[in-house]
Design an enzyme around this catalytic site. Structure first.
Site, PDB file in Angstrom:
ATOM      1  CB  CYS A 132      -0.933  -0.090   1.132  1.00 32.44           C
ATOM      2  SG  CYS A 132      -1.978   1.392   1.338  1.00 32.44           S
ATOM      3  CB  CYS A 135      -0.585   2.454   4.122  1.00 32.11           C
ATOM      4  SG  CYS A 135      -2.045   1.941   3.644  1.00 32.11           S
ATOM      5  CG  ASP A 136       3.128   1.204   4.474  1.00 28.82           C
ATOM      6  OD1 ASP A 136       2.762   1.783   5.720  1.00 28.82           O
ATOM      7  OD2 ASP A 136       3.107   0.102   4.108  1.00 28.82           O
TER       8      ASP A 136
END
Length: 301
Positions: A132, A135-136
């Site tokens: 993701c 997300c990261d």
């Protein structure tokens, strides 16, 4: 209490099914193992949903939820489903919060990213290996990252990562991409994004965090090492359908007709977890509407 409809999954398909079922005055509840929104909440940019020229996935998901709650949809989160018992006229949905009896079920559980299967992938998950970018991606500012895959997910995430990373290297096992043409154009025109064609990542190495990947060319069988600090993997999807016993294809996607009816009377399906030629927010919304109307008619009959 016996519900009219239990909706399993809180993404666009499930929330749309909730909107339509409540508008039909059906006693409905939506349950999700995490929270509402589904995968779109980690999508940085949505620009192909009609009526929204440009929005974030999180904002769009919030509007879906607000719309569903407006009609009084009951929503239960952090509830995991382990099975569905078919009792003929009713079904019993077995959950971590107890059994729920209902006349119909709509499965809208979506998918989970597939693991690549490279050596050390799981050992370095969360330490440079990610599925993701939204997300990261923040953790890889001004760093070199590798994106594995050639579909829409891989290319849109590569474009997103290029906003913050120093360099993005896309490794794809074929010599051309499967992503939409407009996404391909964006990627090819971005000077930060480079491509390694006809290749697969066989090994991810690093002592504590990702340090490099070993890539093999599938045509020449030669290998090369790419120095990188992050690996983002987009090589397919696994449907979240293991809890239900209905007809599925060889990969576990639920087979349904154009009314979203499965092989079991009273169980319907919507969205990415079904066999479908396209997995987009727009198609998930359409599926959810059809599934809810089909459930209403099933109850009436």
């Amino acid at each position: 209490m016996v519900y009219d409809v239990v909706i399993i999954g809180g993404g666009p398909a499930g929330l749309t099914a909730g909107i339509y079922s409540k508008r039909a005055l059906l006693n409905s509840v939506l349950i999700d193992r995490i929270g509402v929104g589904g995968q779109i909440i980690v999508t940085d940019l949505v620009e192909n949903f009609p009526g929204f020229l440009e929005t974030s996935g999180a904002d769009l998901a919030g509007k879906f939820e607000q719309h569903a709650r407006k009609f009084g949809l009951e929503i239960k989160t952090l509830v995991d489903v382990s099975g569905i018992e078919d009792r003929g006229k009713t079904k019993v949905v077995q959950t971590s919060d107890g059994n729920i009896e209902t006349k119909t079920v709509i499965i809208a559980t979506g998918t989970t990213p597939r693991n690549l299967g490279a050596k050390n992938e799981l050992e370095l998950k969360g330490r440079g290996v990610s599925y993701c970018a939204t997300c990261d991606g923040f953790f890889f500012r001004e760093k070199t990252v590798v994106v594995v895959g050639g579909g829409d997910s891989a290319i849109t995430e590569a474009i997103y990562l290029a906003k913050m990373a120093k360099k993005v290297i896309v490794v794809h096992r074929r010599d051309k991409l499967r992503a939409e043409k407009i996404n391909q154009e964006h990627a090819f025109s971005n000077p930060k994004i480079k491509f390694v064609w006809d290749s697969v990542v066989e090994e991810i190495t690093g002592k504590q965090v990702v340090e490099k990947v070993v890539v093999r060319n599938v045509k020449t069988n030669t290998t090369q090492e790419i120095i990188t600090e992050g690996v983002f993997i987009y090589v397919g999807l696994i449907p979240n359908t293991g809890f239900v016993n209905v007809r599925k294809d060889e990969w576990g996607f639920i087979i349904a007709n154009d009314k979203m009816e499965t092989s079991v009377n009273g169980i319907f399906v919507a969205g990415d977890c079904r066999v479908t030629p396209l997995r987009q927010i727009a198609t998930a919304v359409g599926d959810g509407a059809i599934a809810a109307v089909s459930a209403e008619r099933f109850i009436e009959e």
